[in-house]
Design a protein around this motif. Structure first.
Motif, PDB file in Angstrom:
ATOM      1  N   LEU A   1       0.832  -1.206   0.000  1.00  0.00           N
ATOM      2  CA  LEU A   1       0.000   0.000   0.000  1.00  0.00           C
ATOM      3  C   LEU A   1       0.868   1.258   0.000  1.00  0.00           C
TER       4      LEU A   1
ATOM      5  N   LEU B   1      -2.850   6.239   1.684  1.00  0.00           N
ATOM      6  CA  LEU B   1      -4.030   5.642   1.056  1.00  0.00           C
ATOM      7  C   LEU B   1      -4.791   6.602   0.145  1.00  0.00           C
TER       8      LEU B   1
ATOM      9  N   THR C   1      -7.719  -0.996  -5.929  1.00  0.00           N
ATOM     10  CA  THR C   1      -7.114  -1.688  -4.789  1.00  0.00           C
ATOM     11  C   THR C   1      -8.179  -2.116  -3.797  1.00  0.00           C
TER      12      THR C   1
ATOM     13  N   LEU D   1      -8.996  -3.321  -0.009  1.00  0.00           N
ATOM     14  CA  LEU D   1      -8.557  -3.438   1.382  1.00  0.00           C
ATOM     15  C   LEU D   1      -9.528  -4.387   2.071  1.00  0.00           C
TER      16      LEU D   1
ATOM     17  N   THR E   1      -9.160   7.329   2.330  1.00  0.00           N
ATOM     18  CA  THR E   1      -8.796   6.489   1.194  1.00  0.00           C
ATOM     19  C   THR E   1      -9.198   7.168  -0.106  1.00  0.00           C
TER      20      THR E   1
ATOM     21  N   VAL F   1      -9.849   2.986  -4.108  1.00  0.00           N
ATOM     22  CA  VAL F   1      -9.694   1.982  -3.054  1.00  0.00           C
ATOM     23  C   VAL F   1     -11.068   1.472  -2.617  1.00  0.00           C
TER      24      VAL F   1
END
Length: 326
Positions: free
Chosen positions: A148, A253, A260, A262, A282, A286
């Motif tokens: 990350l 982030l 991406t 999480l 974020t 994300v």
């Protein structure tokens, strides 16, 4: 894909973290390569190849896994993820951080939670080796934090190396996570980590006399004390607090531009739920999934004795949705 739900027979974050070790699949076979690093050291990478070669193998995806603290290609999440990706014709590769493949590395340095420079040269090499293949990266725990951080530092340029990424049970705030692991029952995890970390540190000291204070290393009873005497100075940090602050991925982030995932359980013993990033912390690229249950890299599903297939399927589902023609 169905959201994660822990089985009723496996309650609590500790049980959900530890139980996967009891139903861990048998070790799978890998094809090992040794890569020389730019600074004269080496890492070992373990390749997981599909059972049968495809006529379009040169264009099939490649999935790279960065493991957690003291993990390896023998970790339960590595075995299940590599088996799942090869089952659909993908190639998998587990990258061992320095000293984690079963052989101590050459240099005084080892690896750490914020080693985005190491991530960078590895992904650059994979891009050079397989320029035509879609490439995806997964980081687990420590490896997730480092990945990350790299994604945030690289921002839009990360798309030159990866199609998408996933971070599983990443300790976004290393200070909070480190102190959490020093409390109550969480000390069982610290004890487990320190056993192998101290053994490796003693071997480093044998090869490089005077590298750090041996007495302080042996006396360390928590990760903060170990990182203060070993990890931080060996990797250019002033102290454990300086290391934890500068290596944490949470501040990065909002800079991530690559799709991406999480995935962190809210009952993860390694990181309290209040330390999970809020939506404002974020980037739009994300996708955060924080189920109530799951433990630390656990996510057991099904009836007794349980299965470990939900996590690899969730990761692959995310990646395959990012590229419709795979």
């Amino acid at each position: 894909m169905t959201p994660y739900r822990a089985p009723d027979w496996l309650p609590g974050g500790h049980a959900q973290t530890i139980y996967p070790l009891l139903i861990k699949p048998a070790p799978r076979s890998y094809r090992r390569q040794r890569w020389e690093t730019p600074d004269g050291d080496f890492i070992d990478v373990d390749w997981a190849d599909p059972p049968t070669a495809s006529v379009s193998a040169d264009s099939m995806p490649l999935l790279v896994l960065f493991h957690g603290l003291e993990g390896s290609s023998r970790s339960h999440y590595a075995i299940t993820l590599m088996s799942a990706c090869t089952a659909i014709g993908w190639t998998g590769v587990v990258v061992h951080f320095r000293g984690c493949s079963g052989e101590i590395n050459r240099l005084p340095r080892a690896y750490h939670s914020g080693d985005s420079t190491e991530i960078d040269w590895i992904l650059q090499r994979l891009q050079q080796l397989f320029p035509a293949r879609p490439r995806y990266a997964v980081g687990v725990s420590l490896g997730g934090n480092a990945l990350l951080k790299w994604l945030g530092e690289r921002q839009g340029n990360a798309a030159n190396f990866l199609r998408a990424a996933a971070a599983i049970s990443a300790p976004f705030d290393l200070g909070v996570s480190g102190h959490q692991l020093a409390c109550g029952l969480n000390r069982i995890y610290t004890h487990h980590f320190l056993q192998t970390l101290k053994r490796k540190a003693a071997e480093k000291l044998r090869r490089h006399p005077g590298l750090f204070d041996a007495q302080r290393m042996r006396a360390a009873s928590c990760l903060h004390e170990f990182d203060d005497v070993v990890t931080a100075p060996l990797h250019g940090f002033a102290s454990a607090d300086d290391y934890w602050r500068r290596a944490s991925s949470k501040p990065w982030l909002t800079a991530i531009r690559l799709p991406t995932l999480l995935l962190n359980a809210r009952n993860d013993p390694f990181l309290p739920a209040q330390a999970l990033p809020a939506a404002s912390q974020t980037a739009a690229s994300v996708q955060a999934e924080f189920p109530q249950q799951g433990g630390h890299v656990g996510f057991v599903s099904g009836r007794l004795p349980g299965r470990l297939d939900w996590l690899p399927q969730r990761i692959l589902h995310f990646f395959r949705n990012e590229v419709r023609d795979v």
